[in-house]
Design a protein around this motif. Structure first.
Motif, PDB file in Angstrom:
ATOM      1  N   GLU A 184      40.880  56.816  41.543  1.00  0.00           N
ATOM      2  CA  GLU A 184      42.064  56.183  42.129  1.00  0.00           C
ATOM      3  C   GLU A 184      41.579  55.089  43.078  1.00  0.00           C
ATOM      4  OE1 GLU A 184      45.590  57.280  45.356  1.00  0.00           O
ATOM      5  OE2 GLU A 184      44.445  58.895  44.381  1.00  0.00           O
ATOM      6  N   VAL A 185      41.993  53.850  42.845  1.00  0.00           N
ATOM      7  CA  VAL A 185      41.469  52.740  43.633  1.00  0.00           C
ATOM      8  C   VAL A 185      42.591  51.944  44.305  1.00  0.00           C
ATOM      9  CG1 VAL A 185      39.422  52.478  42.182  1.00  0.00           C
ATOM     10  CG2 VAL A 185      41.432  51.095  41.710  1.00  0.00           C
ATOM     11  N   THR A 186      42.290  51.439  45.489  1.00  0.00           N
ATOM     12  CA  THR A 186      43.155  50.491  46.195  1.00  0.00           C
ATOM     13  C   THR A 186      42.274  49.373  46.716  1.00  0.00           C
ATOM     14  OG1 THR A 186      44.619  52.289  46.905  1.00  0.00           O
ATOM     15  CG2 THR A 186      44.845  50.170  48.027  1.00  0.00           C
ATOM     16  N   VAL A 187      42.673  48.126  46.428  1.00  0.00           N
ATOM     17  CA  VAL A 187      41.912  46.954  46.869  1.00  0.00           C
ATOM     18  C   VAL A 187      42.651  46.312  48.043  1.00  0.00           C
ATOM     19  CG1 VAL A 187      40.862  44.776  46.179  1.00  0.00           C
ATOM     20  CG2 VAL A 187      41.181  46.583  44.479  1.00  0.00           C
ATOM     21  N   PHE A 188      41.938  46.058  49.132  1.00  0.00           N
ATOM     22  CA  PHE A 188      42.509  45.445  50.327  1.00  0.00           C
ATOM     23  C   PHE A 188      42.017  44.008  50.439  1.00  0.00           C
ATOM     24  CE2 PHE A 188      42.406  49.984  51.083  1.00  0.00           C
ATOM     25  CZ  PHE A 188      43.667  50.239  51.616  1.00  0.00           C
ATOM     26  N   GLU A 189      42.950  43.079  50.599  1.00  0.00           N
ATOM     27  CA  GLU A 189      42.621  41.668  50.686  1.00  0.00           C
ATOM     28  C   GLU A 189      43.306  41.064  51.911  1.00  0.00           C
ATOM     29  OE1 GLU A 189      41.517  38.044  50.722  1.00  0.00           O
ATOM     30  OE2 GLU A 189      40.585  39.408  49.288  1.00  0.00           O
ATOM     31  N   ARG A 190      42.521  40.428  52.787  1.00  0.00           N
ATOM     32  CA  ARG A 190      43.091  39.896  54.024  1.00  0.00           C
ATOM     33  C   ARG A 190      44.014  38.699  53.787  1.00  0.00           C
ATOM     34  NH1 ARG A 190      37.630  38.204  54.428  1.00  0.00           N
ATOM     35  NH2 ARG A 190      37.384  35.931  54.377  1.00  0.00           N
ATOM     36  N   SER A 191      43.759  37.922  52.726  1.00  0.00           N
ATOM     37  CA  SER A 191      44.617  36.772  52.438  1.00  0.00           C
ATOM     38  C   SER A 191      45.997  37.245  51.983  1.00  0.00           C
ATOM     39  CB  SER A 191      43.995  35.896  51.350  1.00  0.00           C
ATOM     40  OG  SER A 191      42.735  35.413  51.755  1.00  0.00           O
ATOM     41  N   GLU A 192      46.984  36.403  52.206  1.00  0.00           N
ATOM     42  CA  GLU A 192      48.353  36.755  51.846  1.00  0.00           C
ATOM     43  C   GLU A 192      48.609  36.652  50.345  1.00  0.00           C
ATOM     44  OE1 GLU A 192      50.621  37.991  53.793  1.00  0.00           O
ATOM     45  OE2 GLU A 192      49.450  37.822  55.641  1.00  0.00           O
ATOM     46  N   GLN A 193      47.702  36.023  49.611  1.00  0.00           N
ATOM     47  CA  GLN A 193      47.853  35.839  48.170  1.00  0.00           C
ATOM     48  C   GLN A 193      46.478  35.733  47.538  1.00  0.00           C
ATOM     49  OE1 GLN A 193      50.079  32.220  47.832  1.00  0.00           O
ATOM     50  NE2 GLN A 193      48.564  30.995  48.899  1.00  0.00           N
ATOM     51  N   GLY A 205      38.014  39.537  45.560  1.00  0.00           N
ATOM     52  CA  GLY A 205      37.403  38.470  44.780  1.00  0.00           C
ATOM     53  C   GLY A 205      37.026  38.987  43.399  1.00  0.00           C
ATOM     54  N   LEU A 206      36.199  38.246  42.686  1.00  0.00           N
ATOM     55  CA  LEU A 206      35.824  38.652  41.327  1.00  0.00           C
ATOM     56  C   LEU A 206      35.121  40.003  41.312  1.00  0.00           C
ATOM     57  CD1 LEU A 206      34.563  35.221  39.908  1.00  0.00           C
ATOM     58  CD2 LEU A 206      36.716  36.380  39.364  1.00  0.00           C
ATOM     59  N   ASN A 207      34.176  40.215  42.231  1.00  0.00           N
ATOM     60  CA  ASN A 207      33.476  41.496  42.271  1.00  0.00           C
ATOM     61  C   ASN A 207      34.411  42.640  42.627  1.00  0.00           C
ATOM     62  OD1 ASN A 207      30.712  41.149  41.538  1.00  0.00           O
ATOM     63  ND2 ASN A 207      30.332  40.089  43.461  1.00  0.00           N
ATOM     64  N   GLY A 208      35.330  42.412  43.573  1.00  0.00           N
ATOM     65  CA  GLY A 208      36.260  43.457  43.974  1.00  0.00           C
ATOM     66  C   GLY A 208      37.172  43.880  42.838  1.00  0.00           C
ATOM     67  N   LEU A 209      37.706  42.903  42.100  1.00  0.00           N
ATOM     68  CA  LEU A 209      38.599  43.218  40.980  1.00  0.00           C
ATOM     69  C   LEU A 209      37.837  43.902  39.855  1.00  0.00           C
ATOM     70  CD1 LEU A 209      40.847  40.017  40.791  1.00  0.00           C
ATOM     71  CD2 LEU A 209      41.194  42.105  42.114  1.00  0.00           C
ATOM     72  N   ALA A 210      36.629  43.402  39.554  1.00  0.00           N
ATOM     73  CA  ALA A 210      35.825  44.027  38.500  1.00  0.00           C
ATOM     74  C   ALA A 210      35.465  45.458  38.878  1.00  0.00           C
ATOM     75  CB  ALA A 210      34.561  43.209  38.242  1.00  0.00           C
ATOM     76  N   CYS A 211      35.111  45.677  40.134  1.00  0.00           N
ATOM     77  CA  CYS A 211      34.762  47.018  40.599  1.00  0.00           C
ATOM     78  C   CYS A 211      35.963  47.947  40.488  1.00  0.00           C
ATOM     79  CB  CYS A 211      34.263  46.941  42.038  1.00  0.00           C
ATOM     80  SG  CYS A 211      33.687  48.509  42.704  1.00  0.00           S
ATOM     81  N   ALA A 212      37.139  47.467  40.868  1.00  0.00           N
ATOM     82  CA  ALA A 212      38.345  48.290  40.785  1.00  0.00           C
ATOM     83  C   ALA A 212      38.642  48.685  39.344  1.00  0.00           C
ATOM     84  CB  ALA A 212      39.530  47.521  41.381  1.00  0.00           C
ATOM     85  N   LEU A 213      38.568  47.738  38.425  1.00  0.00           N
ATOM     86  CA  LEU A 213      38.836  48.035  37.013  1.00  0.00           C
ATOM     87  C   LEU A 213      37.826  49.024  36.451  1.00  0.00           C
ATOM     88  CD1 LEU A 213      39.759  44.498  35.634  1.00  0.00           C
ATOM     89  CD2 LEU A 213      41.243  46.515  35.654  1.00  0.00           C
ATOM     90  N   ARG A 227      40.565  31.299  35.803  1.00  0.00           N
ATOM     91  CA  ARG A 227      40.869  31.976  34.535  1.00  0.00           C
ATOM     92  C   ARG A 227      40.276  33.378  34.506  1.00  0.00           C
ATOM     93  NH1 ARG A 227      40.157  27.705  29.468  1.00  0.00           N
ATOM     94  NH2 ARG A 227      41.589  26.096  30.225  1.00  0.00           N
ATOM     95  N   LEU A 228      39.030  33.501  34.910  1.00  0.00           N
ATOM     96  CA  LEU A 228      38.402  34.825  34.925  1.00  0.00           C
ATOM     97  C   LEU A 228      39.083  35.717  35.956  1.00  0.00           C
ATOM     98  CD1 LEU A 228      36.261  36.764  33.940  1.00  0.00           C
ATOM     99  CD2 LEU A 228      34.639  35.722  35.528  1.00  0.00           C
ATOM    100  N   PHE A 229      39.396  35.162  37.114  1.00  0.00           N
ATOM    101  CA  PHE A 229      40.092  35.913  38.151  1.00  0.00           C
ATOM    102  C   PHE A 229      41.412  36.471  37.616  1.00  0.00           C
ATOM    103  CE2 PHE A 229      43.038  36.207  41.720  1.00  0.00           C
ATOM    104  CZ  PHE A 229      42.294  36.868  42.670  1.00  0.00           C
ATOM    105  N   ASN A 230      42.187  35.638  36.916  1.00  0.00           N
ATOM    106  CA  ASN A 230      43.479  36.077  36.388  1.00  0.00           C
ATOM    107  C   ASN A 230      43.313  37.142  35.309  1.00  0.00           C
ATOM    108  OD1 ASN A 230      44.909  34.379  38.089  1.00  0.00           O
ATOM    109  ND2 ASN A 230      45.014  32.706  36.605  1.00  0.00           N
ATOM    110  N   LEU A 231      42.277  37.036  34.491  1.00  0.00           N
ATOM    111  CA  LEU A 231      42.015  38.053  33.471  1.00  0.00           C
ATOM    112  C   LEU A 231      41.792  39.419  34.103  1.00  0.00           C
ATOM    113  CD1 LEU A 231      39.592  36.247  30.994  1.00  0.00           C
ATOM    114  CD2 LEU A 231      41.839  37.160  30.439  1.00  0.00           C
ATOM    115  N   LEU A 232      41.009  39.454  35.173  1.00  0.00           N
ATOM    116  CA  LEU A 232      40.747  40.726  35.848  1.00  0.00           C
ATOM    117  C   LEU A 232      41.989  41.223  36.579  1.00  0.00           C
ATOM    118  CD1 LEU A 232      37.225  39.847  37.278  1.00  0.00           C
ATOM    119  CD2 LEU A 232      37.702  41.399  35.383  1.00  0.00           C
ATOM    120  N   LYS A 233      42.683  40.326  37.242  1.00  0.00           N
ATOM    121  CA  LYS A 233      43.848  40.710  38.037  1.00  0.00           C
ATOM    122  C   LYS A 233      44.964  41.274  37.160  1.00  0.00           C
ATOM    123  CE  LYS A 233      47.072  38.810  41.471  1.00  0.00           C
ATOM    124  NZ  LYS A 233      48.298  38.904  40.673  1.00  0.00           N
TER     125      LYS A 233
END
Length: 374
Positions: free
Chosen positions: A25-34, A9-17, A104-110
């Motif tokens: 070195e970071v890897t983000v795991f997401e249970r959803s398929e997309q 989610g937003l926190n996960g992507l922000a934390c990874a960046l 929009r914010l999600f896509n910026l981080l992603k």
């Protein structure tokens, strides 16, 4: 350091960046398929905008949102009760508050992460946690080892069960959120407006003034044993509010409305265990009463990165203990303020005493805003 982040989610992507920016070195795991973030609105206070500016390197992300300069509380007839400036005098935040469409914010981080940084369809089903390493079990089969596992998997966090016994609880409030293009004379272009009804409220923010794109949020007391209100029933529940506000809801497409019960978590003293640590809604889920949830999560991200990179010891435990010390007290204080506001908005009748109490609680929030991570 090799770090696994559970939840994209937003926190996960922000934390990874942020952790990548600090050299990890970071890897983000997401249970959803997309990608799973919804398209409703998200408010970021100046404290959080500063952290986003640090993460994203320049100011171009501000063009994707709408600056907000004040939070205005009004009664059901549209009469102003309280106005809270976002750029609070004496705080000197070198950033605006901004309302974003979540997608929009999600896509910026992603877009600032590489495709290899995020693994979709990868549910964390177990964590094997020791002082030497933490292993994530993925989809009940594969395992991967990390120096640290960060739970950013929200209110229904799987990682939380390996860290503490804090559990989410239903607040007695349900909310419908929507986005639509709409304009009328009573809507301000640079303010969040909170229309307080009897044990309910309607909140609305501008998302893009050039297109009149707008976010609204309706929350009210609700027994989970009862069906949620449809739009007509919601309009009846909000009877007495200015007619254009009800028209705004009526004009919103059904697929642009999201209705969910509001759960919360009051954090205990335990934010980490072994090599697992929590941040954001996974440990301090709060109601969106003043829209501070994402900002507090971003503060958590920055404090965690700062604690990890400021440590001079090989043992990770002192860094995690320092992180916990910095975030726990502040989070509990902010949640207490949000709970007081929730009680005022949804469980108290409209009275003069309520208006006086609102000013007192907002003053407490004002003081807490002086202490920030950035």
């Amino acid at each position: 350091m090799k770090i696994g982040i559970v939840g994209a989610g937003l926190n996960g992507l922000a934390c990874a960046l942020l952790l990548k920016k600090f050299g990890h070195e970071v890897t983000v795991f997401e249970r959803s398929e997309q990608p799973r973030d919804s398209g409703t609105g998200i408010y970021v206070w100046p404290q959080g905008v500063q952290i986003l500016r640090f993460i994203l390197n320049d100011n171009s992300f501000l063009n994707e949102g709408q600056p907000i300069d004040s939070l205005v509380t009004l009664d059901r007839h549209g009469k102003e009760v309280h106005r809270q400036l976002v750029q609070m005098p004496g705080h000197d935040f070198p950033a605006p508050a901004v309302m974003f469409e979540r997608q929009r914010l999600f896509n910026l981080l992603k877009q600032d992460l590489s495709p290899d940084d995020i693994r979709y369809g990868a549910a964390c089903t177990k964590v094997i946690n020791t002082r030497e390493e933490a292993k994530i079990e993925i989809n009940h089969s594969d395992y991967e080892s990390f120096d640290l596992v960060v739970g950013t998997d929200g209110i229904s966090s799987k990682v939380r069960e390996y860290v503490c016994d804090s559990q989410p609880h239903y607040t007695g409030v349900i909310a419908s959120r929507g986005v639509t293009c709409f304009d009328c004379d009573i809507l301000e272009e640079n303010a969040c407006q909170i229309f307080a009804h009897d044990q309910a409220r309607l909140v609305t923010y501008p998302l893009d003034n050039s297109t009149r794109f707008r976010y609204w949020f309706v929350a009210y007391q609700h027994d989970l044993d009862q069906p949620t209100l449809n739009r007509n029933e919601m309009a009846q529940r909000l009877e007495g509010l200015p007619a254009p506000l009800l028209e705004m809801i009526e004009n919103t497409r059904e697929d642009n409305i999201l209705t969910l019960p509001l759960n919360a978590i009051t954090p205990g003293h335990q934010w980490y265990n072994g090599r697992c640590v929590l941040l954001g809604d996974s440990i301090h889920g709060m109601l969106p009463t003043l829209g501070y949830g994402l900002t507090l999560g971003l503060e958590n991200c920055f404090m965690l990165a700062q604690a990890l990179n400021g440590s001079c010891f090989d043992d990770i435990q002192p860094a995690l203990k320092r992180y916990q010390t910095r975030v726990a007290q502040r989070s509990c204080q902010l949640i207490e303020v949000m709970e007081q506001l929730t009680d005022l908005f949804y469980f108290q009748k409209e009275t003069v005493q309520k208006q006086q109490r609102l000013g007192e609680v907002m003053g407490r929030f004002h003081e807490l805003a002086r202490t920030t991570a950035f």
